[in-house]
Write an enzyme that holds these catalytic residues in place. Structure first.
Site, PDB file in Angstrom:
ATOM      1  N   ASP A 133      -3.934   0.747   1.166  1.00 33.83           N
ATOM      2  CA  ASP A 133      -4.597  -0.203   0.270  1.00 33.83           C
ATOM      3  C   ASP A 133      -5.395   0.519  -0.815  1.00 33.83           C
ATOM      4  O   ASP A 133      -5.400   0.106  -1.978  1.00 33.83           O
ATOM      5  CB  ASP A 133      -5.526  -1.135   1.060  1.00 33.83           C
ATOM      6  CG  ASP A 133      -4.762  -2.142   1.910  1.00 33.83           C
ATOM      7  OD1 ASP A 133      -3.524  -2.241   1.771  1.00 33.83           O
ATOM      8  OD2 ASP A 133      -5.423  -2.825   2.726  1.00 33.83           O
ATOM      9  N   GLU A 166       4.913  -2.032  -2.742  1.00 32.34           N
ATOM     10  CA  GLU A 166       4.426  -0.899  -3.526  1.00 32.34           C
ATOM     11  C   GLU A 166       5.100  -0.816  -4.890  1.00 32.34           C
ATOM     12  O   GLU A 166       5.136   0.227  -5.519  1.00 32.34           O
ATOM     13  CB  GLU A 166       4.603   0.412  -2.750  1.00 32.34           C
ATOM     14  CG  GLU A 166       6.008   0.889  -2.583  1.00 32.34           C
ATOM     15  CD  GLU A 166       6.767   0.268  -1.406  1.00 32.34           C
ATOM     16  OE1 GLU A 166       7.886   0.720  -1.157  1.00 32.34           O
ATOM     17  OE2 GLU A 166       6.273  -0.657  -0.744  1.00 32.34           O
ATOM     18  N   ASP A 214       7.530   2.337  -8.629  1.00 27.27           N
ATOM     19  CA  ASP A 214       7.612   2.263  -7.179  1.00 27.27           C
ATOM     20  C   ASP A 214       6.914   3.499  -6.616  1.00 27.27           C
ATOM     21  O   ASP A 214       7.240   4.626  -7.006  1.00 27.27           O
ATOM     22  CB  ASP A 214       9.083   2.235  -6.764  1.00 27.27           C
ATOM     23  CG  ASP A 214       9.308   1.794  -5.341  1.00 27.27           C
ATOM     24  OD1 ASP A 214       8.336   1.636  -4.597  1.00 27.27           O
ATOM     25  OD2 ASP A 214      10.474   1.621  -4.974  1.00 27.27           O
ATOM     26  N   ASN A 246       1.037   5.132   4.759  1.00 24.44           N
ATOM     27  CA  ASN A 246       0.569   4.137   5.728  1.00 24.44           C
ATOM     28  C   ASN A 246       0.690   4.646   7.157  1.00 24.44           C
ATOM     29  O   ASN A 246      -0.219   4.467   7.972  1.00 24.44           O
ATOM     30  CB  ASN A 246       1.352   2.827   5.582  1.00 24.44           C
ATOM     31  CG  ASN A 246       0.833   1.950   4.472  1.00 24.44           C
ATOM     32  OD1 ASN A 246      -0.315   2.047   4.067  1.00 24.44           O
ATOM     33  ND2 ASN A 246       1.685   1.090   3.964  1.00 24.44           N
TER      34      ASN A 246
END
Length: 170
Positions: free
Chosen positions: A80, A106, A63, A71
């Site tokens: 991304d 993620e 994770d 983000n």
């Protein structure tokens, strides 16, 4: 003759399109890793083989830490880029026969057939180190990331795919 040639060409095109659809059904579009659907199907088969042939199987769940911050700070395109880089890195660090899947968001899963827990732990530690040392170029920034990982091992941590994934997640 021309009609037969056209028909043959169309059959080839249909076959190609069917293959592409099959790939799209089992691949994550962003990372090109296998997706959760593929993981569900393939982990079941790998686990059955491990039981039948009496060998261990390890699952590592990964994770990305603080991914929402990446983000929020740099934008989703930067996120991304981080996801793609992680996918490439984990794939390069994997053995032939292992498979890497994007579990969702993620989260990623690495399935390693026929490996003991100690070797899997060493590989996880190495992967953790490699990912922690990445400098991911994004525009004028160099992004960094870390991951949290969990390992589950058949037979000690579970005998079903659900048990193994739950154990690795915990």
């Amino acid at each position: 003759r021309r009609a037969m040639d056209r028909l043959q060409t169309q059959l080839i095109e249909i076959g190609t399109l069917q293959s592409q659809l099959r790939e799209q059904a089992i691949r994550d579009a962003l990372t090109n890793l296998f997706n959760r659907r593929y993981l569900e199907e393939t982990l079941e088969r790998e686990l059955s083989r491990a039981i039948r042939e009496s060998y261990p199987l390890c699952v590592i769940m990964m994770d990305l830490d603080y991914f929402k911050d990446t983000n929020d700070t740099y934008g989703h395109e930067a996120g991304d880029v981080v996801l793609k880089t992680l996918a490439e890195t984990v794939t390069k660090q994997s053995r032939h026969g292992d498979f890497v899947c994007r579990f969702g968001g993620e989260e990623f899963v690495l399935v390693m057939p026929n490996i003991g827990i100690e070797k899997a732990r060493m590989r996880a530690e190495n992967l953790h180190r490699v990912i922690g040392s990445l400098n991911i170029p994004y525009g004028r920034f160099n992004l960094t990331t870390t991951i949290s990982m969990g390992i589950a091992w058949y037979p000690a941590h579970g005998e079903t795919k659900e048990q193994l994934l739950r154990a690795a997640d915990m």
